[in-house]
Design an enzyme around this catalytic site. Sequence first.
Site, PDB file in Angstrom:
ATOM      1  N   CYS A 195       1.195  -9.711  20.166  1.00 30.44           N
ATOM      2  CA  CYS A 195       0.373  -9.154  19.080  1.00 30.44           C
ATOM      3  C   CYS A 195       0.876  -9.740  17.766  1.00 30.44           C
ATOM      4  O   CYS A 195       2.015  -9.482  17.367  1.00 30.44           O
ATOM      5  CB  CYS A 195       0.449  -7.629  19.046  1.00 30.44           C
ATOM      6  SG  CYS A 195      -0.312  -6.957  17.546  1.00 30.44           S
ATOM      7  N   HIS A 229       0.852  -1.196   0.000  1.00 28.47           N
ATOM      8  CA  HIS A 229       0.000   0.000   0.000  1.00 28.47           C
ATOM      9  C   HIS A 229       0.889   1.248   0.000  1.00 28.47           C
ATOM     10  O   HIS A 229       2.121   1.139  -0.013  1.00 28.47           O
ATOM     11  CB  HIS A 229      -1.006  -0.018   1.150  1.00 28.47           C
ATOM     12  CG  HIS A 229      -0.403  -0.066   2.520  1.00 28.47           C
ATOM     13  ND1 HIS A 229       0.283   0.983   3.076  1.00 28.47           N
ATOM     14  CD2 HIS A 229      -0.378  -1.055   3.439  1.00 28.47           C
ATOM     15  CE1 HIS A 229       0.687   0.657   4.276  1.00 28.47           C
ATOM     16  NE2 HIS A 229       0.314  -0.591   4.526  1.00 28.47           N
ATOM     17  N   HIS A 276      -2.937  -2.125  15.825  1.00 28.57           N
ATOM     18  CA  HIS A 276      -3.774  -3.109  15.135  1.00 28.57           C
ATOM     19  C   HIS A 276      -5.202  -3.212  15.672  1.00 28.57           C
ATOM     20  O   HIS A 276      -6.021  -3.917  15.102  1.00 28.57           O
ATOM     21  CB  HIS A 276      -3.092  -4.477  15.139  1.00 28.57           C
ATOM     22  CG  HIS A 276      -1.832  -4.486  14.336  1.00 28.57           C
ATOM     23  ND1 HIS A 276      -0.593  -4.265  14.894  1.00 28.57           N
ATOM     24  CD2 HIS A 276      -1.628  -4.610  12.998  1.00 28.57           C
ATOM     25  CE1 HIS A 276       0.313  -4.271  13.935  1.00 28.57           C
ATOM     26  NE2 HIS A 276      -0.281  -4.478  12.783  1.00 28.57           N
ATOM     27  N   HIS A 308       4.032   1.652   2.330  1.00 26.54           N
ATOM     28  CA  HIS A 308       5.275   0.991   1.913  1.00 26.54           C
ATOM     29  C   HIS A 308       5.968   1.815   0.817  1.00 26.54           C
ATOM     30  O   HIS A 308       7.177   1.990   0.803  1.00 26.54           O
ATOM     31  CB  HIS A 308       4.999  -0.420   1.364  1.00 26.54           C
ATOM     32  CG  HIS A 308       4.216  -1.297   2.295  1.00 26.54           C
ATOM     33  ND1 HIS A 308       3.092  -1.979   1.903  1.00 26.54           N
ATOM     34  CD2 HIS A 308       4.399  -1.592   3.610  1.00 26.54           C
ATOM     35  CE1 HIS A 308       2.604  -2.656   2.930  1.00 26.54           C
ATOM     36  NE2 HIS A 308       3.381  -2.441   3.986  1.00 26.54           N
ATOM     37  N   CYS A 330      -3.760  -3.526  21.166  1.00 23.87           N
ATOM     38  CA  CYS A 330      -2.591  -2.968  20.485  1.00 23.87           C
ATOM     39  C   CYS A 330      -3.059  -1.735  19.714  1.00 23.87           C
ATOM     40  O   CYS A 330      -3.962  -1.835  18.876  1.00 23.87           O
ATOM     41  CB  CYS A 330      -1.995  -3.993  19.516  1.00 23.87           C
ATOM     42  SG  CYS A 330      -0.881  -3.233  18.324  1.00 23.87           S
ATOM     43  N   LYS A 338      -5.911   6.146  10.278  1.00 26.40           N
ATOM     44  CA  LYS A 338      -4.960   5.135   9.833  1.00 26.40           C
ATOM     45  C   LYS A 338      -5.642   4.330   8.713  1.00 26.40           C
ATOM     46  O   LYS A 338      -6.835   4.013   8.811  1.00 26.40           O
ATOM     47  CB  LYS A 338      -4.678   4.217  11.022  1.00 26.40           C
ATOM     48  CG  LYS A 338      -3.554   3.258  10.781  1.00 26.40           C
ATOM     49  CD  LYS A 338      -3.175   2.564  12.082  1.00 26.40           C
ATOM     50  CE  LYS A 338      -2.021   1.629  11.861  1.00 26.40           C
ATOM     51  NZ  LYS A 338      -2.384   0.310  11.395  1.00 26.40           N
ATOM     52  N   CYS A 385       1.878  -7.140  15.035  1.00 22.80           N
ATOM     53  CA  CYS A 385       3.223  -6.560  15.205  1.00 22.80           C
ATOM     54  C   CYS A 385       4.286  -7.648  15.228  1.00 22.80           C
ATOM     55  O   CYS A 385       5.469  -7.348  15.115  1.00 22.80           O
ATOM     56  CB  CYS A 385       3.346  -5.810  16.528  1.00 22.80           C
ATOM     57  SG  CYS A 385       2.302  -4.390  16.719  1.00 22.80           S
ATOM     58  N   LYS A 416      -8.356  -1.837   5.930  1.00 23.56           N
ATOM     59  CA  LYS A 416      -9.353  -2.455   5.046  1.00 23.56           C
ATOM     60  C   LYS A 416     -10.752  -2.233   5.609  1.00 23.56           C
ATOM     61  O   LYS A 416     -11.684  -1.955   4.867  1.00 23.56           O
ATOM     62  CB  LYS A 416      -9.074  -3.959   4.957  1.00 23.56           C
ATOM     63  CG  LYS A 416      -8.001  -4.277   3.932  1.00 23.56           C
ATOM     64  CD  LYS A 416      -7.969  -5.765   3.653  1.00 23.56           C
ATOM     65  CE  LYS A 416      -6.678  -6.105   2.921  1.00 23.56           C
ATOM     66  NZ  LYS A 416      -6.086  -7.335   3.308  1.00 23.56           N
TER      67      LYS A 416
HETATM   68  N1  MSP Z   1       8.459  -6.671   8.334  1.00 21.72           N
HETATM   69  C1  MSP Z   1       8.539  -5.594   9.252  1.00 21.72           C
HETATM   70  C2  MSP Z   1       9.815  -4.797   9.071  1.00 21.72           C
HETATM   71  C3  MSP Z   1      11.073  -5.583   9.183  1.00 21.72           C
HETATM   72  S1  MSP Z   1      12.482  -4.610   8.874  1.00 21.72           S
HETATM   73  C4  MSP Z   1      13.728  -5.566   9.344  1.00 21.72           C
HETATM   74  C5  MSP Z   1       7.338  -4.679   9.054  1.00 21.72           C
HETATM   75  N2  MSP Z   1       6.762  -4.726   7.846  1.00 21.72           N
HETATM   76  S2  MSP Z   1       5.471  -3.881   7.374  1.00 21.72           S
HETATM   77  O1  MSP Z   1       5.051  -4.456   6.122  1.00 21.72           O
HETATM   78  O2  MSP Z   1       4.513  -3.791   8.407  1.00 21.72           O
HETATM   79  O3  MSP Z   1       6.053  -2.479   7.003  1.00 21.72           O
HETATM   80  C6  MSP Z   1       6.352  -1.555   7.965  1.00 21.72           C
HETATM   81  C7  MSP Z   1       6.893  -0.299   7.317  1.00 21.72           C
HETATM   82  O4  MSP Z   1       6.091   0.115   6.217  1.00 21.72           O
HETATM   83  C8  MSP Z   1       6.839   0.879   8.265  1.00 21.72           C
HETATM   84  O5  MSP Z   1       7.877   0.945   9.145  1.00 21.72           O
HETATM   85  C9  MSP Z   1       6.880   2.008   7.281  1.00 21.72           C
HETATM   86  O6  MSP Z   1       8.187   2.176   6.834  1.00 21.72           O
HETATM   87  C10 MSP Z   1       5.975   1.511   6.185  1.00 21.72           C
HETATM   88  N3  MSP Z   1       4.570   1.846   6.449  1.00 21.72           N
HETATM   89  C11 MSP Z   1       3.534   0.977   6.636  1.00 21.72           C
HETATM   90  N4  MSP Z   1       2.389   1.680   6.811  1.00 21.72           N
HETATM   91  C12 MSP Z   1       2.643   2.983   6.766  1.00 21.72           C
HETATM   92  C13 MSP Z   1       1.868   4.156   6.712  1.00 21.72           C
HETATM   93  N5  MSP Z   1       0.550   4.164   6.832  1.00 21.72           N
HETATM   94  N6  MSP Z   1       2.537   5.317   6.505  1.00 21.72           N
HETATM   95  C14 MSP Z   1       3.883   5.374   6.279  1.00 21.72           C
HETATM   96  N7  MSP Z   1       4.615   4.298   6.300  1.00 21.72           N
HETATM   97  C15 MSP Z   1       4.077   3.113   6.735  1.00 21.72           C
HETATM   98  O7  MSP Z   1       7.001  -3.952   9.963  1.00 21.72           O
END
Ligand code: MSP
Length: 482
Positions: free
Chosen positions: A127, A19, A147, A22, A144, A305, A130, A308
């Site tokens: 959680c 999304h 989530h 990322h 949490c 935030k 997380c 879905k």
């Molecule tokens: N897999 C772990 C990270 C491991 S790193 C060794 C994880 N993955 S995640 O798919 O949940 O992605 C987290 C990261 O995605 C966040 O830290 C951020 O960089 C980005 N984002 C996810 N949702 C976000 C927003 N709504 N806004 C901005 N960035 C966010 O955690």
Amino acid sequence: MVNKFYITTPIYYANAKPHIGHAYTTIAADVLARFYKLQNKEVFLLAGMDEHGFKIQQAAEKVGKNPQDFVDEIAQDFKKLWKDLGIDYSGFVRTTDKNHKETVQKVLQMLYDKGAIYKGEYEGLYCVGCEQFKSENELADGKCPDHDTIPEKMKEECYLLKMSDKQTELIEKIKSDEFKIAPERYKNEILSFLESQKLNDISISRKNVKWGIELPFDSKHTAYVWVDALLNYLTGIGWDPVNSLCEHGASGELFNKFWGPDVQLIGKDILRVHATIWPIILMHIGIELPKMIFTHGHILSGGKKMSKTLGNIIDPDEMIEKFGADGARYLLLSAGPFGEDIDMTIERMIEKYNADLANGLGNLVSRVIKLAQMTNVECQISNQCQNPNDKILKLIEKLELDQALGCIWKIIADDNKYIADNKPWKLVKTDEEKFKEVMQKLLGDLNLIAETLNPFMPETSEKIKKALETKKLDGVLFMRIK
Ligand code: MSP
């Protein structure tokens, strides 16, 4: 000093399609990578996928797929998105890669042999979202906050990693900025957390999660997904614990050149893990810490935030379709300060696209190129624009990306006004000298805009450069959206 720049993004969970959250982190990393390449540094941008753990096992089961097939598909979705967004990564780790798995096992064996890992039992609230144990004070109304779910009570035999014996050293390294946590308020947040309590040893294995890397010293357990994931920053540049302990072997070449990371970009949700477990693992295995962890805020959609359930997820494919890759990159990075939460809606994006890209930049480029066709003035790029240029470079170095874009757009707005004030289409008939002077400035500025914009909007920058060379613009840069 070595002229290199190593930058990493988090590796994203392969439990669902990507999304814009990322995309946000990864676009910012790509901007920095391109920026330092233009400064003649050797750059390595590491991207990747986090593919093990209970959350992914569950997501695969839900759709009746085996986890490997499931993550293979999601990894393709992410790679396609990075391609569509023009992300020029140098390496892409998947934690299911053979090399990654073998290295994780070697590290765990090493930590076990050194006595940094020991067998015990862990009890706590877990959680799954997380993939972390949570303490009571991290919960809001027992849930949490990230989530909105009640964590599960868990008690199981596991292996633990010693944390507190490295705590004082870690605090010192953070305080002195040897291990820099930026922006400053996140450094303060972590320091107050570390100074207020003794760190608990953390569980680094799971007994009931099949989808993970087997512990080399106890096959009934798999590695805790965060330990597995964090090591990607080492395996992604070919680090091998055996080689790094002996004289640097062939597989250590990239590692020797690029370690440690100059910037590790993360969202604020994963700061604590990156500022505690990650450096402590590195200290245990005797590797220099990253130079900087840079934490950014979250993107909210309509003040909330994205989720879905709320139906407010902004789809990156839809953004690319509407605004193009460069448009999407611009809209995400200009929406607000990189360290803070920012709120986006499709309506506001359309407004900004029309104002800044179609009217602002697009209009300026097409007017200047049309005017340039009326003259033979060559675009001599003198040093007249040195100052704003320096300012923009400094802002990018400090990761004040929205401010850097703001400076570029100030030049664009000033130039559009300059054209309206000077009316060069009249000057060409009445005062050729003055016309040349006006054009010289506009062409110089356009060249500066193309250059400074290059890391942010690479395709647009190339189009402007080509238009400057040929005095011809193919089509319209940004079409107004109704
Ligand atoms: N897999 C772990 C990270 C491991 S790193 C060794 C994880 N993955 S995640 O798919 O949940 O992605 C987290 C990261 O995605 C966040 O830290 C951020 O960089 C980005 N984002 C996810 N949702 C976000 C927003 N709504 N806004 C901005 N960035 C966010 O955690």
